[in-house]
Design a protein around this motif. Sequence first.
Motif, PDB file in Angstrom:
ATOM      1  N   ILE A   1      31.617  25.560  44.471  1.00  0.00           N
ATOM      2  CA  ILE A   1      33.017  25.841  44.820  1.00  0.00           C
ATOM      3  C   ILE A   1      33.997  25.224  43.814  1.00  0.00           C
ATOM      4  N   THR A   2      33.492  24.360  42.955  1.00  0.00           N
ATOM      5  CA  THR A   2      34.352  23.752  41.928  1.00  0.00           C
ATOM      6  C   THR A   2      34.309  24.531  40.617  1.00  0.00           C
ATOM      7  N   GLU A   3      33.492  25.572  40.584  1.00  0.00           N
ATOM      8  CA  GLU A   3      33.317  26.311  39.321  1.00  0.00           C
ATOM      9  C   GLU A   3      34.197  27.560  39.254  1.00  0.00           C
ATOM     10  N   PHE A   4      34.551  27.933  38.050  1.00  0.00           N
ATOM     11  CA  PHE A   4      35.203  29.229  37.849  1.00  0.00           C
ATOM     12  C   PHE A   4      34.189  30.138  37.165  1.00  0.00           C
TER      13      PHE A   4
ATOM     14  N   CYS B   1      40.221  33.036  36.679  1.00  0.00           N
ATOM     15  CA  CYS B   1      40.136  32.951  38.136  1.00  0.00           C
ATOM     16  C   CYS B   1      38.740  33.441  38.530  1.00  0.00           C
ATOM     17  N   SER B   2      38.269  33.040  39.701  1.00  0.00           N
ATOM     18  CA  SER B   2      36.983  33.573  40.192  1.00  0.00           C
ATOM     19  C   SER B   2      37.229  34.513  41.343  1.00  0.00           C
ATOM     20  N   TYR B   3      36.454  35.573  41.392  1.00  0.00           N
ATOM     21  CA  TYR B   3      36.445  36.433  42.578  1.00  0.00           C
ATOM     22  C   TYR B   3      35.314  35.952  43.461  1.00  0.00           C
ATOM     23  N   VAL B   4      35.608  35.736  44.715  1.00  0.00           N
ATOM     24  CA  VAL B   4      34.593  35.276  45.669  1.00  0.00           C
ATOM     25  C   VAL B   4      34.571  36.293  46.801  1.00  0.00           C
TER      26      VAL B   4
ATOM     27  N   TYR C   1      29.916  30.317  52.674  1.00  0.00           N
ATOM     28  CA  TYR C   1      29.928  30.349  51.216  1.00  0.00           C
ATOM     29  C   TYR C   1      28.526  30.563  50.676  1.00  0.00           C
ATOM     30  N   LYS C   2      28.420  31.418  49.698  1.00  0.00           N
ATOM     31  CA  LYS C   2      27.132  31.635  49.049  1.00  0.00           C
ATOM     32  C   LYS C   2      27.373  31.565  47.554  1.00  0.00           C
ATOM     33  N   LYS C   3      26.569  30.775  46.876  1.00  0.00           N
ATOM     34  CA  LYS C   3      26.725  30.678  45.417  1.00  0.00           C
ATOM     35  C   LYS C   3      26.360  32.009  44.774  1.00  0.00           C
TER      36      LYS C   3
END
Length: 331
Positions: A9-12, A302-305, A321-323
């Motif tokens: 969750i800390t990654e982009f 930005c990341s799309y989740v 949340y799933k990596k």
Amino acid sequence: MESFKHGEITEFVQWYDTDGNIINSSDGGVIFAEGKYHWYGQALQAKPMAGKGEGGAATVVGVVMYESEDLLNWKYEGVILPVSVDAKGDLKAPMRLERPKIIYNEKTKQYVMWCHYVAYPGDHGTAPGTAEAGVAVCDKVNGEYKWLGTCRPLDGKFVRDNTLYKCEDGTAYYIYDRHVIENGKEDRCLYAVKLSEDYLSCTDEYARIDAAYWREAPAIVYRKGKYYIVTSDLTGWNFNQAKAFRTDNLMQDWECIGDPCIGDDTKTTFNTQSTYAFKIEGTEDKYIMMFERHNTENFLECSYVWLPVIFNDDETISLEYKKEWFLEEIL
Ligand code: GAL
């Protein structure tokens, strides 16, 4: 891509289109039309504009679109609502067409886009042109949309975050964070306003979603007679805790059902903000909810989740949340 990849969750984590370019499609949505999924959003400039507050996000391109058959491999379709530094009037860049949303009108056979219009430098201001709803239409999902102009629904108060929702019977709603400043006091609450039959204007039929007081970034799903909205708190680009609301009638009786995020120890919606939710074509009620991990240092990073929506037996929803996850897991 073979799977949805989000990392820690800390990654982009960037997603790339089929030409190998970073997907730059901020705060938009996905519509299934003409046999394919179409993902659209605002193409933001990488660097925030200095000294302009609100993260300085701006577009000089407009709203762009990508197409896919499998939700994983996205082909760039181009700019569907262009803005330009040379334009005169509403679409003069840099500016923002925030949270664009598209629905199809069966009667007029037009695709209708609504967005939160912020002329630049406006930065969520209060002057005309900085807190409006914007409307555009097209007779093809991926054609160039015709800009119809801006408005402030109902009694002309400020428009902030927004979304569109189309019911199975074709009735559609403009749902937005209505902002009132009176005698130095602020009131912000989500409102649902019924759209006209052609979806091009707001009617005066509306509901104040009292439960969703001081909430934004609405993303809506529907299952077995219940509507659910996931929202964020109002902290700009800073992550905050999600809250969901439920009703069996879009225009009344909304109640809070708490934070849908499972194991979100940091109470930050897994370091994201909600964007939109859409149903997987051919399923009765399998939804993907789109979130974004905003990177205000570089909006291109930005990341799309995208997470599957879990419907619980007690008529609540959850998000886990799933990596990384594969579509087959939920189909
Ligand atoms: C957020 C909002 C976004 C965008 C951002 C910065 O609070 O949800 O849509 O407006 O602030 O401008």
